[in-house]
Design a protein around this motif. Sequence first.
Motif, PDB file in Angstrom:
ATOM      1  N   UNK A 162     100.160  17.958 111.114  1.00 11.66           N
ATOM      2  CA  UNK A 162     101.511  18.472 111.358  1.00 11.66           C
ATOM      3  C   UNK A 162     102.093  19.175 110.135  1.00 11.66           C
ATOM      4  N   UNK A 163     101.315  19.193 109.015  1.00 10.28           N
ATOM      5  CA  UNK A 163     101.830  19.773 107.779  1.00 10.28           C
ATOM      6  C   UNK A 163     101.597  21.280 107.770  1.00 10.28           C
ATOM      7  N   UNK A 164     102.621  22.046 107.568  1.00 13.74           N
ATOM      8  CA  UNK A 164     102.491  23.506 107.493  1.00 13.74           C
ATOM      9  C   UNK A 164     102.688  24.012 106.079  1.00 13.74           C
ATOM     10  N   UNK A 165     102.891  23.101 105.127  1.00 14.69           N
ATOM     11  CA  UNK A 165     103.067  23.521 103.741  1.00 14.69           C
ATOM     12  C   UNK A 165     101.770  24.008 103.132  1.00 14.69           C
TER      13      UNK A 165
ATOM     14  N   UNK B 179      83.883  31.652 118.018  1.00 11.27           N
ATOM     15  CA  UNK B 179      84.900  32.264 117.139  1.00 11.27           C
ATOM     16  C   UNK B 179      86.304  31.778 117.492  1.00 11.27           C
ATOM     17  N   UNK B 180      86.558  31.573 118.781  1.00 10.29           N
ATOM     18  CA  UNK B 180      87.855  31.042 119.233  1.00 10.29           C
ATOM     19  C   UNK B 180      87.749  29.520 119.317  1.00 10.29           C
ATOM     20  N   UNK B 181      88.641  28.838 118.677  1.00 12.72           N
ATOM     21  CA  UNK B 181      88.578  27.369 118.676  1.00 12.72           C
ATOM     22  C   UNK B 181      88.710  26.799 120.081  1.00 12.72           C
ATOM     23  N   UNK B 182      89.396  27.510 120.972  1.00 20.76           N
ATOM     24  CA  UNK B 182      89.570  27.024 122.345  1.00 20.76           C
ATOM     25  C   UNK B 182      88.254  26.982 123.110  1.00 20.76           C
ATOM     26  N   UNK B 183      87.255  27.739 122.653  1.00 24.24           N
ATOM     27  CA  UNK B 183      85.964  27.777 123.337  1.00 24.24           C
ATOM     28  C   UNK B 183      85.007  26.691 122.853  1.00 24.24           C
ATOM     29  N   UNK B 184      85.408  25.898 121.884  1.00 24.37           N
ATOM     30  CA  UNK B 184      84.532  24.859 121.344  1.00 24.37           C
ATOM     31  C   UNK B 184      84.647  23.571 122.155  1.00 24.37           C
TER      32      UNK B 184
ATOM     33  N   UNK C 170      98.725  31.607  96.304  1.00 22.56           N
ATOM     34  CA  UNK C 170      98.103  32.927  96.225  1.00 22.56           C
ATOM     35  C   UNK C 170      97.515  33.390  97.532  1.00 22.56           C
ATOM     36  N   UNK C 171      97.502  32.541  98.538  1.00 25.09           N
ATOM     37  CA  UNK C 171      96.903  32.913  99.803  1.00 25.09           C
ATOM     38  C   UNK C 171      95.388  32.810  99.791  1.00 25.09           C
ATOM     39  N   UNK C 172      94.796  32.244  98.742  1.00 22.15           N
ATOM     40  CA  UNK C 172      93.345  32.112  98.665  1.00 22.15           C
ATOM     41  C   UNK C 172      92.870  31.039  99.631  1.00 22.15           C
ATOM     42  N   UNK C 173      91.600  31.136 100.017  1.00 18.25           N
ATOM     43  CA  UNK C 173      91.016  30.201 100.967  1.00 18.25           C
ATOM     44  C   UNK C 173      90.496  28.989 100.223  1.00 18.25           C
ATOM     45  N   UNK C 174      90.944  27.807 100.626  1.00 15.51           N
ATOM     46  CA  UNK C 174      90.459  26.562 100.039  1.00 15.51           C
ATOM     47  C   UNK C 174      89.420  25.974 100.985  1.00 15.51           C
ATOM     48  N   UNK C 175      88.157  26.389 100.845  1.00 18.85           N
ATOM     49  CA  UNK C 175      87.083  25.913 101.699  1.00 18.85           C
ATOM     50  C   UNK C 175      85.765  26.347 101.090  1.00 18.85           C
ATOM     51  N   UNK C 176      84.685  25.745 101.565  1.00 18.12           N
ATOM     52  CA  UNK C 176      83.347  26.185 101.192  1.00 18.12           C
ATOM     53  C   UNK C 176      82.925  27.259 102.187  1.00 18.12           C
TER      54      UNK C 176
ATOM     55  N   UNK D 258      89.113  31.077 107.299  1.00 18.82           N
ATOM     56  CA  UNK D 258      88.883  32.281 106.508  1.00 18.82           C
ATOM     57  C   UNK D 258      89.994  33.311 106.706  1.00 18.82           C
ATOM     58  N   UNK D 259      90.652  33.270 107.844  1.00 20.89           N
ATOM     59  CA  UNK D 259      91.759  34.207 108.104  1.00 20.89           C
ATOM     60  C   UNK D 259      93.110  33.590 107.781  1.00 20.89           C
ATOM     61  N   UNK D 260      93.096  32.392 107.191  1.00 22.70           N
ATOM     62  CA  UNK D 260      94.331  31.701 106.809  1.00 22.70           C
ATOM     63  C   UNK D 260      95.263  31.529 108.002  1.00 22.70           C
ATOM     64  N   UNK D 261      94.643  31.174 109.140  1.00 26.18           N
ATOM     65  CA  UNK D 261      95.404  30.931 110.360  1.00 26.18           C
ATOM     66  C   UNK D 261      95.584  29.429 110.548  1.00 26.18           C
ATOM     67  N   UNK D 262      96.473  28.994 111.436  1.00 28.39           N
ATOM     68  CA  UNK D 262      96.635  27.566 111.693  1.00 28.39           C
ATOM     69  C   UNK D 262      95.316  26.952 112.181  1.00 28.39           C
ATOM     70  N   UNK D 263      95.013  25.769 111.698  1.00 25.96           N
ATOM     71  CA  UNK D 263      93.765  25.096 112.061  1.00 25.96           C
ATOM     72  C   UNK D 263      94.087  23.755 112.716  1.00 25.96           C
ATOM     73  N   UNK D 264      93.137  23.280 113.549  1.00 22.31           N
ATOM     74  CA  UNK D 264      93.254  21.950 114.117  1.00 22.31           C
ATOM     75  C   UNK D 264      91.898  21.256 114.002  1.00 22.31           C
ATOM     76  N   UNK D 265      91.696  20.195 114.780  1.00 26.13           N
ATOM     77  CA  UNK D 265      90.496  19.394 114.648  1.00 26.13           C
ATOM     78  C   UNK D 265      89.220  20.174 114.960  1.00 26.13           C
ATOM     79  N   UNK D 266      89.346  21.259 115.725  1.00 23.31           N
ATOM     80  CA  UNK D 266      88.160  22.034 116.085  1.00 23.31           C
ATOM     81  C   UNK D 266      87.632  22.861 114.918  1.00 23.31           C
ATOM     82  N   UNK D 267      88.433  23.022 113.884  1.00 22.58           N
ATOM     83  CA  UNK D 267      87.939  23.676 112.673  1.00 22.58           C
ATOM     84  C   UNK D 267      86.906  22.778 111.981  1.00 22.58           C
ATOM     85  N   UNK D 268      87.165  21.482 111.922  1.00 18.68           N
ATOM     86  CA  UNK D 268      86.181  20.542 111.372  1.00 18.68           C
ATOM     87  C   UNK D 268      84.910  20.525 112.224  1.00 18.68           C
TER      88      UNK D 268
END
Length: 543
Positions: free
Chosen positions: A161-164, A253-258, A169-175, A184-194
């Motif tokens: 629920x955190x949007x902070x 590519x779309x999280x809804x399709x996972x 700098x807008x950099x991506x914090x991920x491997x 990678x597009x700095x869009x909202x993520x949910x459990x399907x990103x994991x």
Amino acid sequence: MLEPGESFAGYVIERELGRGGMGSVYLARHPRLPRWIALKLLNPEYHGHSQIHARFEREADLAARLNHPGIVTVYDRGAEHGRLWIAMQYVDGVEAEAVPDMSPERAVEIVMATADALDYAHRVGVLHRDVKPANILLARETRDQQAGVVLTDFGIARLQEDTGRLTGSGSVMATIAYASPEQLQDMPVDHRSDQYSLACTLFRLLTGAGPYPGTDIGALVKAHLYDSPRPLASVRPDLPSELDAVLARALAKRSADRYPSCSDFAAAALRVLDVAAALPPPRMRTAAPPQAEAVAPMPMPMPMPKPRAAPVAARSGAVGISDLLGPNTGRHAKVPAPEPEPRRRVWWNGRARAAVFIGVCLAAALALALFLTTPSGRSAKPKPVLPEITEMSSAFPGLVPATGSAGTGFQGSNCQSAEHETADFKPREAFSGWVAAWYCTYSRGHDVQEFQLLAFRSAASARWAASQVRPFASSAEDPGFTETCGGKSYSNYRFDGPPDKPSMIFATSFFDDPRRETVLLYTHGESATPSGVVNWWKSLPLS
């Protein structure tokens, strides 16, 4: 860098376990409890860096909310001399990334355990956001812990629920190799990103590489955003092709399709392996005529003209019988019926046919009887000897039989070869990954019960197996010891204790010998004198 024996925040440093971009991790003793802990320290150069401090403290706070056997436990956090620290559960084991030549079953087992931990974290509102093999620890069984799979490093985790933002700098914090398109597009993520990262992890465990080839960061980002994952068969042809569809859905590519959850994805992968294991091995079959089963018994055909052969081009592909014979146009020349022969000749032809038929039957019966009464007819064709067995026989002359798959070994031992399908041979769990073995036994009254030569796919696999050896019911932290045989020193790894007595159950490595580097020697003794087993080992023809 902290030195062994140094005290930090009340913990006594034993040794450094590793270091990363933000900090170092040390093995340390708890000041009051008989417990080893992993002490993570933020690097001094980040002192006063507010964003890095927030991330570091956030890792401890988020992980402390989680109570799951598959997630590393956080005990405490604080600051000492301006350096932030986190005290967490110490997992004695290796990273999943470090295990070579992993079987599909083991890879899916690891992903299933990780999926269960991730689904739990998601239910309590925590996203990991950096799932990868390096953050999955494979705990070995010791006197202080059970074997298992443990997810660690919640350094860039976030509450759902955190949007902070922790990076201005807008950099991506991920491997990058495991990051989802939405990350990678700095869009909202949910459990399907994991789940996406977990699918990349499974691909890596199965093949040793990622789903998208290349190392260029720009090309990898483009592949995550737009490209389809490469087929598993392009890297590892022995894997079932049905796994490609499972991975493709989890890598959509779309999280809804996972898949709805990480466990749903892992269960789908497991089902593919279960189905593949249940299928019989492929066999060569002779093609049957397409209409053979549909043809009813027919009377002897009347003589008819032989049809003309169709052109080759017309016969390619699936062609019907009527297409081959052509339509019945009535234009074929009429063939006169043969004149009837005398009845006596017909009777003689029938008698001749009967005689030939009886002769053929008698010959077949005689051939069958000869086949069944010869040794080759009573027994199956011997199974070919595995090349690894032959290579071990050549590399260890005098220790195991020189040829074949069974025979007499060192000092009259009874030796048999084995492979994974050998039902009555199960080596120790530490030796998982072996592909072939010689196992030799002695009768009662001998100092040694058995010894084994175990071949692995590579020297890296053998090294990993040696690293899994740990003494049980002993306080020894280091299982290694060196002994000399034939004027040469060898590294050994004990399964028993205490360390101040000669070992009777241990493994020997040959990593400095190119002919033997993929082999481990396992010795299991039960001697009346502690040195009996080692003295037997020193007499082996290893030089």
